[in-house]
Design an enzyme around this catalytic site. Structure first.
Site, PDB file in Angstrom:
ATOM      1  N   ASP A 150     -11.718  -2.294  -0.643  1.00  0.00           N
ATOM      2  CA  ASP A 150     -11.101  -2.558  -1.944  1.00  0.00           C
ATOM      3  C   ASP A 150      -9.641  -2.902  -1.719  1.00  0.00           C
ATOM      4  O   ASP A 150      -8.986  -2.357  -0.840  1.00  0.00           O
ATOM      5  CB  ASP A 150     -11.285  -1.383  -2.913  1.00  0.00           C
ATOM      6  CG  ASP A 150     -10.739  -0.065  -2.407  1.00  0.00           C
ATOM      7  OD1 ASP A 150      -9.547   0.211  -2.664  1.00  0.00           O
ATOM      8  OD2 ASP A 150     -11.494   0.693  -1.767  1.00  0.00           O
ATOM      9  N   ASP A 239     -10.723   3.195 -12.285  1.00  0.00           N
ATOM     10  CA  ASP A 239     -10.069   4.019 -11.276  1.00  0.00           C
ATOM     11  C   ASP A 239      -9.252   5.102 -11.969  1.00  0.00           C
ATOM     12  O   ASP A 239      -8.240   4.820 -12.608  1.00  0.00           O
ATOM     13  CB  ASP A 239      -9.178   3.118 -10.422  1.00  0.00           C
ATOM     14  CG  ASP A 239      -8.361   3.872  -9.381  1.00  0.00           C
ATOM     15  OD1 ASP A 239      -8.445   5.108  -9.332  1.00  0.00           O
ATOM     16  OD2 ASP A 239      -7.636   3.210  -8.622  1.00  0.00           O
ATOM     17  N   GLU A 241      -7.231   8.584 -11.143  1.00  0.00           N
ATOM     18  CA  GLU A 241      -6.668   9.411 -10.076  1.00  0.00           C
ATOM     19  C   GLU A 241      -5.206   9.665 -10.387  1.00  0.00           C
ATOM     20  O   GLU A 241      -4.685   9.264 -11.429  1.00  0.00           O
ATOM     21  CB  GLU A 241      -6.826   8.718  -8.722  1.00  0.00           C
ATOM     22  CG  GLU A 241      -6.171   7.349  -8.657  1.00  0.00           C
ATOM     23  CD  GLU A 241      -6.253   6.711  -7.281  1.00  0.00           C
ATOM     24  OE1 GLU A 241      -6.001   7.425  -6.295  1.00  0.00           O
ATOM     25  OE2 GLU A 241      -6.563   5.500  -7.205  1.00  0.00           O
TER      26      GLU A 241
END
Length: 343
Positions: A150, A239, A241
């Site tokens: 990625d 995503d 985080e």
């Protein structure tokens, strides 16, 4: 996975552990043994500091994808003799395989690079390539998996043809962050990965402190995150985080639900969720509300326990090599294509 100026969170860099969760890609030991006691017992694979099974040894009953390079977190030599206390990584010269299965020693972490196989019961020296250049080992046959990466603007200009030649077959490309930012390298990377022959998809870096989940899902879809059933476009990924953005677990779950619902309503696919165990536990209360989303699990080294009651990881981000995130799809190349196509 990186936000602008963001690297993998420190919470991901866990010390090696022998605990393996559901969906782990490691093989079970052939026999019970006292793990990590410096004695090479039945059912274990042992690495020795010196050639010809001499010097201190380090005994293992599971596959290890990264021995670690520094104390106190690395796997070290436990037995008496030369090398005791040193990290095993890049310091082994010989082996004894007592597992009952073939063991493969690898030059790189993540079961990659040059390798050497040792049959059940075999003793032997590592070859000239692997001697003092050992980073991981696998007990038994490798499960089906597909290598991926990625990328974001942090990775600069990518040579996609070179990545494909090295064995990379899929990629996730950063498209957006929050509700106002787009990755300036997205278009080049997204097209480059596909032109090289890869299956590829886009990801969105969440900013739950900003706009709602719905608004950020729309921003993502409108700026590269759309999905179509063409066999080479992966579903968009969310995503999550970093910090908890001052949200309670209940508020964070609601935010993620809004993003997931909007993406599914517009694209007909549930987005993939990328996260790590510490963040998911701290920021969602280890929510089990998202099992309809495929899990992209970030945990360098060993797979570990999955968060939120997920029964398996669809993608595992297992390492960072030369500032490039390394991923494994949990299945065959045909299964990856089916996942992309939702078939």
């Amino acid at each position: 996975m990186r936000r602008t100026h963001f690297k993998l969170t420190a919470a991901l860099v866990a010390a090696p552990t022998l605990l393996l969760g559901a969906g782990a890609l490691t093989a079970a030991p052939a026999h019970a043994a006292t793990a990590r006691n410096g004695v090479c017992e039945t059912g274990e694979f042992c690495l020795y500091y010196n050639s010809n099974e001499a010097g201190s040894l380090s005994d293992f009953s599971t596959s290890i994808s990264d021995y670690g390079a520094t104390q106190p977190s690395c796997y070290d030599f436990k037995g008496p003799g030369n090398g005791k206390g040193l990290c095993v990584k890049n310091n082994a010269a010989s082996v004894w395989n007592r597992t009952g299965k073939t063991v493969t020693v690898y030059y790189n972490s993540g079961y990659a690079g040059a390798s050497q196989k040792f049959a059940s019961g075999a003793k032997g020296n590592l070859n000239s390539t692997l001697k003092n250049n050992n980073a991981s080992h696998r007990i038994g046959a490798a499960p089906a998996s597909v290598h991926g990466i990625d990328v974001s603007d942090n990775n600069g200009t990518m040579n996609w043809a070179s990545q494909y030649s090295s064995g990379v077959r899929f990629a996730y490309v950063k498209a957006t962050e929050g509700s106002t930012w787009t990755d300036p390298t997205y278009s080049r990377n997204y097209k480059g990965a596909r032109n090289a022959g890869m299956i590829r998809g886009a990801y969105h870096f969440a900013n739950p402190a900003g706009a709602s989940g719905k608004v950020q899902a729309d921003w993502f879809i409108n700026h590269g995150g759309a999905w179509k059933a063409d066999g080479y476009t992966l579903p968009g990924a969310l995503d999550v985080e970093g910090t908890c953005y001052s949200k309670t677990p209940a508020a964070m779950v609601s935010w993620i639900k809004a993003f997931v619902a909007e993406y599914k309503a517009r694209e007909g696919r549930t987005p993939v969720i990328y996260t790590n165990r510490s963040w998911w536990q701290d920021c969602t209360g280890n929510s089990t509300a998202f099992h309809s989303s495929a899990l992209w699990f970030a945990h360098p080294g060993t797979l570990g326990t999955l968060p939120g009651g997920w029964g398996k990881q669809t993608i595992w981000q297992y390492a960072v090599t030369n500032n490039l995130d390394q991923d494994r799809f949990n299945g065959s190349a045909a299964a990856l294509k089916s996942f992309a196509n939702n078939s």
